[in-house]
Design an enzyme around this catalytic site. Sequence first.
Site, PDB file in Angstrom:
ATOM      1  N   ASN A   1      50.037  41.792  42.244  1.00 38.59           N
ATOM      2  CA  ASN A   1      50.720  42.090  43.501  1.00 38.59           C
ATOM      3  C   ASN A   1      51.085  43.576  43.469  1.00 38.59           C
ATOM      4  O   ASN A   1      52.027  43.961  42.781  1.00 38.59           O
ATOM      5  CB  ASN A   1      51.979  41.202  43.619  1.00 38.59           C
ATOM      6  CG  ASN A   1      52.818  41.540  44.839  1.00 38.59           C
ATOM      7  OD1 ASN A   1      52.406  42.337  45.689  1.00 38.59           O
ATOM      8  ND2 ASN A   1      53.995  40.948  44.925  1.00 38.59           N
TER       9      ASN A   1
ATOM     10  N   LYS B   1      52.367  45.262  45.689  1.00 38.38           N
ATOM     11  CA  LYS B   1      53.525  45.543  46.552  1.00 38.38           C
ATOM     12  C   LYS B   1      53.200  46.763  47.429  1.00 38.38           C
ATOM     13  O   LYS B   1      52.043  46.944  47.799  1.00 38.38           O
ATOM     14  CB  LYS B   1      54.788  45.720  45.707  1.00 38.38           C
ATOM     15  CG  LYS B   1      54.999  44.508  44.769  1.00 38.38           C
ATOM     16  CD  LYS B   1      56.347  44.429  44.138  1.00 38.38           C
ATOM     17  CE  LYS B   1      56.437  43.169  43.282  1.00 38.38           C
ATOM     18  NZ  LYS B   1      57.742  42.974  42.665  1.00 38.38           N
TER      19      LYS B   1
ATOM     20  N   HIS C   1      57.414  35.580  48.873  1.00 40.93           N
ATOM     21  CA  HIS C   1      57.859  36.423  47.758  1.00 40.93           C
ATOM     22  C   HIS C   1      59.357  36.685  47.896  1.00 40.93           C
ATOM     23  O   HIS C   1      59.867  36.822  49.016  1.00 40.93           O
ATOM     24  CB  HIS C   1      57.081  37.744  47.748  1.00 40.93           C
ATOM     25  CG  HIS C   1      57.306  38.502  46.481  1.00 40.93           C
ATOM     26  ND1 HIS C   1      58.424  39.282  46.287  1.00 40.93           N
ATOM     27  CD2 HIS C   1      56.585  38.571  45.339  1.00 40.93           C
ATOM     28  CE1 HIS C   1      58.365  39.800  45.066  1.00 40.93           C
ATOM     29  NE2 HIS C   1      57.256  39.384  44.472  1.00 40.93           N
TER      30      HIS C   1
ATOM     31  N   GLU D   1      61.042  39.233  47.593  1.00 37.67           N
ATOM     32  CA  GLU D   1      61.377  40.444  48.368  1.00 37.67           C
ATOM     33  C   GLU D   1      61.321  40.162  49.867  1.00 37.67           C
ATOM     34  O   GLU D   1      62.084  40.736  50.644  1.00 37.67           O
ATOM     35  CB  GLU D   1      60.438  41.594  47.953  1.00 37.67           C
ATOM     36  CG  GLU D   1      60.832  42.146  46.581  1.00 37.67           C
ATOM     37  CD  GLU D   1      59.675  42.650  45.727  1.00 37.67           C
ATOM     38  OE1 GLU D   1      58.604  42.974  46.267  1.00 37.67           O
ATOM     39  OE2 GLU D   1      59.855  42.699  44.491  1.00 37.67           O
TER      40      GLU D   1
ATOM     41  N   GLU E   1      58.919  32.792  40.119  1.00 40.19           N
ATOM     42  CA  GLU E   1      59.360  34.154  39.874  1.00 40.19           C
ATOM     43  C   GLU E   1      60.887  34.206  39.920  1.00 40.19           C
ATOM     44  O   GLU E   1      61.466  34.339  41.012  1.00 40.19           O
ATOM     45  CB  GLU E   1      58.799  35.107  40.930  1.00 40.19           C
ATOM     46  CG  GLU E   1      57.295  35.204  40.944  1.00 40.19           C
ATOM     47  CD  GLU E   1      56.804  36.556  41.472  1.00 40.19           C
ATOM     48  OE1 GLU E   1      55.999  37.179  40.780  1.00 40.19           O
ATOM     49  OE2 GLU E   1      57.251  36.984  42.549  1.00 40.19           O
TER      50      GLU E   1
ATOM     51  N   GLY F   1      60.841  43.109  38.248  1.00 39.82           N
ATOM     52  CA  GLY F   1      61.006  44.564  38.219  1.00 39.82           C
ATOM     53  C   GLY F   1      62.192  45.033  37.379  1.00 39.82           C
ATOM     54  O   GLY F   1      62.590  46.190  37.458  1.00 39.82           O
TER      55      GLY F   1
ATOM     56  N   SER G   1      58.277  40.729  35.327  1.00 40.28           N
ATOM     57  CA  SER G   1      58.190  41.607  34.161  1.00 40.28           C
ATOM     58  C   SER G   1      57.179  41.138  33.109  1.00 40.28           C
ATOM     59  O   SER G   1      57.401  41.262  31.913  1.00 40.28           O
ATOM     60  CB  SER G   1      59.574  41.798  33.524  1.00 40.28           C
ATOM     61  OG  SER G   1      60.468  42.409  34.450  1.00 40.28           O
TER      62      SER G   1
HETATM   63  P1  13P Z   1      57.120  42.752  38.172  1.00 38.79           P
HETATM   64  O1  13P Z   1      55.936  42.292  37.377  1.00 38.79           O
HETATM   65  O2  13P Z   1      57.069  44.212  38.502  1.00 38.79           O
HETATM   66  O3  13P Z   1      58.423  42.315  37.556  1.00 38.79           O
HETATM   67  O4  13P Z   1      57.028  42.005  39.592  1.00 38.79           O
HETATM   68  C1  13P Z   1      56.820  40.652  39.630  1.00 38.79           C
HETATM   69  C2  13P Z   1      56.514  40.275  41.026  1.00 38.79           C
HETATM   70  O5  13P Z   1      57.366  40.305  41.886  1.00 38.79           O
HETATM   71  C3  13P Z   1      55.137  39.876  41.354  1.00 38.79           C
HETATM   72  O6  13P Z   1      55.061  39.320  42.615  1.00 38.79           O
END
Ligand code: 13P
Length: 249
Positions: free
Chosen positions: A9, A11, A94, A96, A166, A172, A211
Amino acid sequence: MRVPIVAGNWKMNGSRAVAADLLDEMVENMEGVEAEVVICPPFILIPQVAQRLAVTRIKWGGQDLSAQDPGAYTGDVAADMLKDHGCDYCIVGHSERRTLYGETNQMIAQKFAKAQACGLIPILCIGETLAQRERGETEQVLSQQLDAVITQVGIEGFADAVVAYEPVWAIGTGKTASPELAQEVHHFVRKKLATKDNSVAHKLRIQYGGSVKAGNAEDLFGKPDVDGGLIGGASLQAAEFVAICRAAR
Ligand code: 13P
């Protein structure tokens, strides 16, 4: 046997030049990778990604989609459009999108249904916040996130979907869930779905996200109910991402 699936992803990252280099380096080093691999770039890079990956075994998808049919929805992208660009998958729900854009379980369930109606395989993200975990609400939160989708499409909807666990506190932050914690939650998700349909639950691939790095992927993916990963930051570094893909066997 469930074939593991690793999705990157990106983002809201990348440019045409960055994507070109990243894709080249990934493609050149994918030999021997056993997992199914999917790249989810920002919408605007999908045509470029589609062109570069067309003759490879790597698939691609969106990071979000509209629950609506094409029409007057400024700024949105329809499921049909993603399909038209060769997408096989689309991330829905997601964290976010849930926290920054107020997407509710019901809205996400509608996106899940729309993705499937247009021939896309939804990657449904679920997960608890740190506060919810500390209050002991993890299973309740995940159940509500899953139940909204079951209400919308039935348990059969999970026959053609991927779930990504997740934990919001791990995204992150560099704080990965331990392999034991991931396994415990993945097992809970599968068991919950199995009460509705054992066969669907058994075949469902459940990714872990939060992560994931080359250094922890093997231990996470080694757990019996962890069927690959949804990778954020590390998917922007070709060598790191390829190593993660290699760890999923
Ligand atoms: P990270 O791997 O940067 O922690 O993000 C995970 C994520 O949100 C994947 O959709």
